[in-house]
Design an enzyme around this catalytic site. Structure first.
Site, PDB file in Angstrom:
ATOM      1  N   ASN A 222     104.138  60.550 -20.884  1.00  7.58           N
ATOM      2  CA  ASN A 222     102.762  60.025 -21.013  1.00  7.58           C
ATOM      3  C   ASN A 222     103.972  59.133 -21.655  1.00  7.58           C
ATOM      4  OD1 ASN A 222      99.991  62.246 -21.606  1.00  7.58           O
ATOM      5  ND2 ASN A 222     100.123  60.945 -19.618  1.00  7.58           N
ATOM      6  N   SER A 255     104.520  64.299 -24.129  1.00  8.02           N
ATOM      7  CA  SER A 255     103.806  62.977 -24.768  1.00  8.02           C
ATOM      8  C   SER A 255     105.430  61.600 -24.348  1.00  8.02           C
ATOM      9  CB  SER A 255     104.010  62.951 -26.050  1.00  8.02           C
ATOM     10  OG  SER A 255     104.413  63.422 -27.003  1.00  8.02           O
ATOM     11  N   ASP A 256     105.812  60.972 -25.022  1.00  7.04           N
ATOM     12  CA  ASP A 256     106.346  60.135 -24.892  1.00  7.04           C
ATOM     13  C   ASP A 256     106.933  60.195 -26.804  1.00  7.04           C
ATOM     14  OD1 ASP A 256     108.182  58.543 -25.641  1.00  7.04           O
ATOM     15  OD2 ASP A 256     108.054  56.554 -24.095  1.00  7.04           O
ATOM     16  N   TRP A 257     107.999  59.834 -27.118  1.00  4.86           N
ATOM     17  CA  TRP A 257     107.767  60.144 -28.915  1.00  4.86           C
ATOM     18  C   TRP A 257     107.212  59.627 -29.717  1.00  4.86           C
ATOM     19  CZ3 TRP A 257     110.284  62.697 -25.590  1.00  4.86           C
ATOM     20  CH2 TRP A 257     111.213  63.849 -25.714  1.00  4.86           C
ATOM     21  N   ASP A 258     106.329  59.942 -30.578  1.00  2.62           N
ATOM     22  CA  ASP A 258     105.206  59.753 -31.145  1.00  2.62           C
ATOM     23  C   ASP A 258     104.692  59.208 -30.167  1.00  2.62           C
ATOM     24  OD1 ASP A 258     106.448  60.869 -33.421  1.00  2.62           O
ATOM     25  OD2 ASP A 258     107.963  59.843 -33.751  1.00  2.62           O
TER      26      ASP A 258
END
Ligand code: BGC
Length: 852
Positions: A222, A255-258
Site C-alpha cells: 500500500n 504497508s509502505d514503511w510507516d
C-alpha cells in the site's frame, strides 16, 4: 530457471501463455486456491497461536523483516528493496529498471531482470523483493518515475507480469507497489488523491490488476497517500473491494514503511502486515478492539493465514532461503544488465545522421558533464543500489575506442560542495541555533567561514530535540551579472529552509509547488553587497545538513571546457539528473539541474558535433538548447552497464531500439497533469491520528484532484490533436522500417478475441529492432473515450531487407471501457478503428472493425 523452489500453488504451473511481444492481455483468471496440504498446514499453525501471538505477526521488525514465532517454528523472513537491484548489503547487480526497462518494450527482458534480481536475493537469503513499482508516470516531475514503467497501463502491465513471474519463479516473493495512486512524491504521506473510479480502473489500476490476476503476485504494498480522503492502508475500496474482492488477491498486503495511521481501520480494511514496525496494528490497539467487537478475530486470522500460506507456498519453512547455488556476483546477470541498457537507450534526434560515429575517423573525443563520470546508475531513495564496477559513460567510450584515440574529460560544472566551500561571505557567517523548531528561545551563537552542509557536525542535535538555525551574512559581487544562489539540505526528507537576499525570498523548501528548487539566479551590480539570510529547520530525527553558496554564473563553465570541446572531433555532453536530484521523497524540477543548460550551450557554441545524452526518469526541458545540437539520446537510468551500452550505440555496434514509454513534453506547463498537479487551495481537510503511547496528532490533508482524468500522456495529445515534443512510443534507429499488409476482420462479435496481423520490413541497410504498436479507437462510443489506446505491441528484430509477419490478439478488454453506472467493463458495439505504427503519432496502417 529454478523450478523446484518456486511457489507450489497450482495455478503457477497452469498459467496461460502470456504473449506480450505478439500480444494481448488475457482477462483475469480466477485465482486457484492453495493445495489442500498447504491450507491444512496453515490452519494447523494458526490453531496453535494465541490472539496476542497472531497480532504480533501483523507487524514487521528491524526495518526489513517479518516477525518470527518460534513457538510454531516460524523464523523471521527477510525483505529487500528493488526494483533495479537487490539492496540488502554490499554491492549488487544494478539493472536498467523501471522506465528504462519499459523503454526496451521487451517483456522477456523484464522476465530475465526479475529472475536475476531474485537469484541475487536467494544468494543473500532474501525472501521478499520490494518491487516492482507500477505507478503510472502521470507527470514528469514526480520523483520516482524512474522506478515505474510507463504512462500507459497496457505497457506497464505487459512489463510487470513477466517481471513478477521472473522473481517468483526463483522462490522469492515479489511485492508490487505502491498501491495506489502514488503518482507524486510531493507531500506523499498526507496528500489525498481525489479521482473517479473509471479513471482508476482504466489508467491507474490495470498494472496492479495484471500483477495480481495474471502473474499471481504474492505481495502488494500500500502507498503512503490517501485516495478519496482515506489512507491507502485503510482504504476499503482499494483493498477489500478491488484487490481482494474483484481481483481475488490471495497474498499479503503490506504497508509502505510507516504508511499506517490507524490500527483498527487498517485491520478492518485489508492491511495484513504493517511495516516496518507495528506502530498501529499492535496488541495495545487490536486486543481491546477485538474484545470490543470492533475488529473480528476472524479478520486477524485471515491476515495470519495469508502470511502463513504464502510462506508455506514458497517452502520458506522447509528450506533455507540462502541458496549457495546462486551468485551474489553473477557474470550472467551482468550480461542481462548490459542487454537492458542496450535495449533501453532511446535516440530522439540524429540530424545529418551524425550517429553512428565511425571510430576510425575520430582522433580526439571529449566527454563532458556531471553525468559522464562516475556512472549514474539509478535514481535515489529506496531503489538506489550500490552497483558492482558501474561503467560510466566516460569509461565505456574510452574502453570501446581503445588506446589510439584521445579521450578528454571535464565535469563541466563545479561540484556543489566546492561552490559552498569557495563562497566568500563578508566577515564569515553568523549562525544562531535555537532550541525550538520556530526560532524561539535563546540561540546558541557560532560563526562559520562557509555553509558547507557538512561542517556543522558539532551541532548535530539530539535526535529528539527540535532545532531551528538562522545563518546571516552578506555577499559582495566582484563583477556585474548573474549569480547562482545554491542551497542543499539532507536529501531524504530535507527539513525546511528558505533563503532571502536583501529581504526577498529566492529559495524555499518545501516550496509551494512541490518541486525541489536547488538554485535561483539573481542579478548583481559590480561591487554590490547584499544581505543573505537562510533559515533552516531540520527534521528532528535528521542530522543538520544545510549548505549554501553563491557563484558568478559566467565563470561556472571553465575556459578549459570550451578548449577541450573545441579541440575534439566530437563531444558527448552527459547531462541530466542523478540519485541526488531525482529521487524518492521529493519531486524533481522539469528543467535540468543548475548550470547544465549553459554547459550544453557553451559546448555546442564551439563544436557543432555535440551529442547530448540525458539521464532521467522521463522528459525534461530541452528548449534552451535542442535546436543547437544535432544528436539527443535519452539514457534513462541505465544501470551498471550504461557506459558500455552507450558506447556501443554511439559507434554503431548496437543499433538503438529504445522507444519512449512516456510522452516527452516541451514544457512542464503543457503536460496535461499540470493544472491538476498541486493541491487545491482551500480544500484541505484534517485528520486526527492517535498512535499508541504518543500524543494525538492532527494532520492537514491537502487534496489533489485528478481533473486530467483519462487524458494522461499520449491519450491527451492524440485526443486534443496537439503534439508533444516527442510522442509516446517514439525512438529512432540507424535503419528504417515499413509497415504493410494489415489484416483484420471487418466484423467480429463483441467479447470475442480479434486477431490482427501485418508485415514489418527492415527497409534500410543494417539490422535493427522495431516496436510495432497497435492502438484501438472507439469512434462510435456512447461515453467519451481517449482518441486511441495502446492494446498490443511486438518487438521485431529484422536483418536488412527482412520482413516478418506479426500477429496480435485483442481480447475483450482491448475494446472495453469501465462503465461507471454498471460498474463493469463494457463494450459499446459499433465501429472501432485499429491503427498500427511505430509511435502513438505515426500509425500508417489503419483498418475499421465493426463489433456487433
Ligand atoms: C519506499 C518503498 C520501500 C520502503 C522500504 C519506502 O520509503 O516508499 O518503496 O520499499 O521504503 O525501503
Amino acid at each position: 530457471m529454478r523450478k523446484s523452489s518456486g511457489p507450489s500453488k497450482l495455478f503457477h504451473s497452469a498459467l496461460l501463455p502470456i504473449l506480450f511481444g505478439c500480444t494481448f492481455i488475457v482477462s483475469a483468471q480466477a485465482p486457484v486456491p492453495d493445495s489442500p496440504a498447504i491450507e491444512a498446514q496453515a490452519h494447523a499453525l494458526l490453531a496453535k497461536l494465541t490472539l496476542e501471538e497472531k497480532i504480533e505477526l501483523l507487524g514487521g521488525m528491524d526495518d526489513m523483516f517479518t516477525h518470527p514465532m518460534p513457538a510454531i517454528g516460524l523464523p523471521r523472513f527477510k525483505m529487500s528493496d528493488g526494483p533495479v537491484g537487490i539492496k540488502t548489503w554490499g554491492p549488487s547487480t544494478t539493472f536498467a529498471g523501471g522506465a528504462a526497462l519499459a523503454a526496451s518494450w521487451n517483456p522477456e527482458l523484464a522476465r530475465r531482470v526479475g529472475e536475476g534480481i531474485a537469484r541475487d536475493a536467494r544468494a543473500r537469503g532474501v525472501n521478499f523483493v520490494l518491487g516492482p513499482g507500477v505507478n503510472i508516470a502521470r507527470s514528469p516531475v514526480a520523483g520516482r518515475n524512474f522506478e515505474y514503467f510507463s504512462e500507459d497501463p497496457f505497457l506497464a502491465s505487459a512489463m510487470v507480469v513477466p517481471y513478477v513471474e521472473g522473481v517468483q519463479s526463483q522462490g522469492v516473493i515479489a511485492t508490487v507497489k505502491h498501491y495506489a495512486l502514488n503518482n507524486q512524491e510531493y507531500n506523499r504521506h498526507n496528500v489525498s488523491v481525489d479521482v473517479d473510479e473509471r479513471t482508476m480502473r482504466e489508467i491507474y489500476l490495470p498494472a496492479f490488476e495484471a500483477a495480481v490476476t495474471q502473474a499471481h503476485v504474492d505481495a502488494v504494498m500500500n502507498s503512503y497517500n490517501l485516495v478519496n480522503g482515506v489512507h491507502a492502508t485503510e482504504n476499503n475500496f482499494l483493498n477489500l473491494k478491488v484487490l481482494k474482492g474483484d481481483w481475488g488477491f490471495q497474498g499479503i498486503l503490506m504497508s509502505d514503511w510507516d504508511a499506517t495511521y490507524d490500527g483498527a481501520a487498517a485491520a478492518n480494511n485489508g492491511l495484513d502486515l504493517e511495516m516496518p514496525t507495528p506502530r498501529f496494528m499492535n496488541a495495545k490497539v487490536l486486543l481491546p478492539a477485538v474484545k470490543d467487537g470492533l475488529v473480528k478475530e476472524s479478520t486477524i486470522d485471515d491476515k495470519v493465514l495469508r502470511l502463513l500460506r504464502a510462506e508455506l507456498r514458497y517452502g520458506f519453512l522447509d528450506r533455507p532461503q540462502l541458496d549457495l547455488a546462486d551468485s551474489t556476483y553473477s557474470v550472467a546477470d551482468r550480461a542481462v544488465a548490459l542487454e537492458g541498457a542496450l535495449e533501453s537507450l532511446t535516440l530522439l534526434k540524429n540530424e545529418r545522421n551524425l550517429l553512428p560515429l565511425d571510430p576510425a575517423k575520430i582522433k580526439t573525443i571529449a566527454v563532458i558533464g556531471p553525468d559522464a563520470y562516475p556512472a549514474v546508475t539509478s535514481g535515489g531513495g529506496a531503489a538506489e543500489t550500490q552497483a558492482y564496477e558501474p561503467v560510466s559513460f566516460l569509461t565505456g567510450i574510452a574502453n570501446l575506442l581503445g588506446p589510439n584515440v584521445h579521450v578528454l574529460y571535464s565535469r563541466g560544472l563545479p561540484e556543489m560542495r566546492d561552490i559552498f566551500q569557495n563562497t566568500q561571505w563578508e566577515g564569515g557567517v553568523s549562525v544562531a541555533t535555537y532550541p525550538s523548531a520556530d526560532f524561539t528561545g535563546n540561540p546558541e551563537m557560532t560563526s562559520f567561514q562557509a555553509i558547507t552542509g557538512l561542517s556543522e557536525g558539532s551541532l548535530q542535535p539530539d535526535a529528539n530535540l527540535p532545532r531551528s538555525i538562522r545563518y546571516t551574512s552578506s555577499y559582495t559581487a566582484g563583477k556585474a551579472g548573474k549569480y547562482l544562489v545554491l542551497a542543499f539540505s539532507q536529501p531524504w526528507s530535507g527539513g525546511e529552509y528558505k533563503v532571502t537576499v536583501d529581504g526577498k525570498q529566492v529559495l524555499a523548501h518545501p516550496p509551494i509547488d512541490g518541486q525541489v528548487p536547488q538554485s535561483a539566479s539573481i542579478d548583481l551590480k559590480q561591487g554590490q553587497t547584499v544581505s543573505v539570510v537562510a533559515e533552516y529547520i531540520p527534521h528532528v530525527t535528521e542530522a543538520i545538513r544545510f549548505g549554501l553558496g553563491i557563484v558568478y554564473e559566467p565563470e561556472m563553465i571553465s575556459a578549459e571546457v570550451r578548449t577541450i570541446a573545441a579541440a575534439a572531433d566530437v563531444v558527448v555532453v552527459a547531462a541530466g539528473f542523478s540519485a541526488e536530484t531525482e529521487r524518492e521523497a521529493s519531486d524533481r524540477t522539469f528543467s535540468l539541474p543548475w548550470g547544465q543548460d549553459d554547459l550544453i550551450n557553451a559546448v555546442a557554441a564551439v563544436n557543432p558535433r555535440t551529442i547530448v545524452t540525458l539521464i532521467g526518469g522521463g522528459g525534461m526541458d530541452t528548449r534552451p538548447w535542442l535546436s543547437k545540437i544535432p544528436v539527443l539520446l535519452h539514457a534513462w537510468y541505465p544501470g551498471q552497464e550504461g557506459g558500455t551500452a552507450l558506447a556501443e550505440v554511439l559507434f554503431g555496434k548496437h543499433n538503438p531500439e529504445g522507444k519512449l514509454p512516456v510522452s516527452f513534453d516541451r514544457s512542464w506547463e503543457e503536460n496535461p497533469s499540470f493544472p491538476w498537479y498541486y493541491p487545491i487551495q482551500g480544500d484541505d481537510t484534517s485528520l486526527h491520528v492517535t498512535e499508541s503511547g504518543k500524543p494525538p496528532v492532527d494532520y492537514v490533508i491537502p487534496h489533489v484532484k485528478y481533473g486530467d482524468k483519462l487524458l494522461v500522456g499520449y491519450r491527451y495529445w492524440t485526443t486534443t490533436g496537439k503534439r508533444p515534443l516527442y510522442p509516446f512510443g517514439f525512438g529512432l534507429s540507424y535503419t528504417t522500417f515499413s509497415f504493410a499488409n494489415l489484416q483484420a476482420p471487418a466484423t467480429a462479435a463483441s467479447g470475442s478475441t480479434v486477431t490482427v496481423s501485418f508485415d514489418v520490413t527492415n527497409t534500410g541497410s543494417v539490422a535493427g529492432a522495431e516496436v510495432a504498436q497497435l492502438y484501438v479507437s472507439d469512434p462510435s462510443t456512447k461515453v467519451s473515450r481517449p482518441e486511441r489506446e495502446l492494446k498490443g505491441f511486438a518487438k521485431v528484430r529484422l536483418a536488412p531487407g527482412e520482413t516478418k509477419h506479426v500477429t496480435l490478439n485483442l481480447d475483450a478488454r482491448a475494446f472495453s471501457y469501465w462503465d461507471e453506472a454498471a460498474r463493469k467493463w463494457t463494450i459499446d458495439p459499433g465501429k472501432f478503428v485499429i491503427r498500427v505504427g511505430d509511435s502513438s503519432e505515426n500509425t500508417p496502417l489503419i483498418a475499421d472493425l465493426a463489433l456487433n
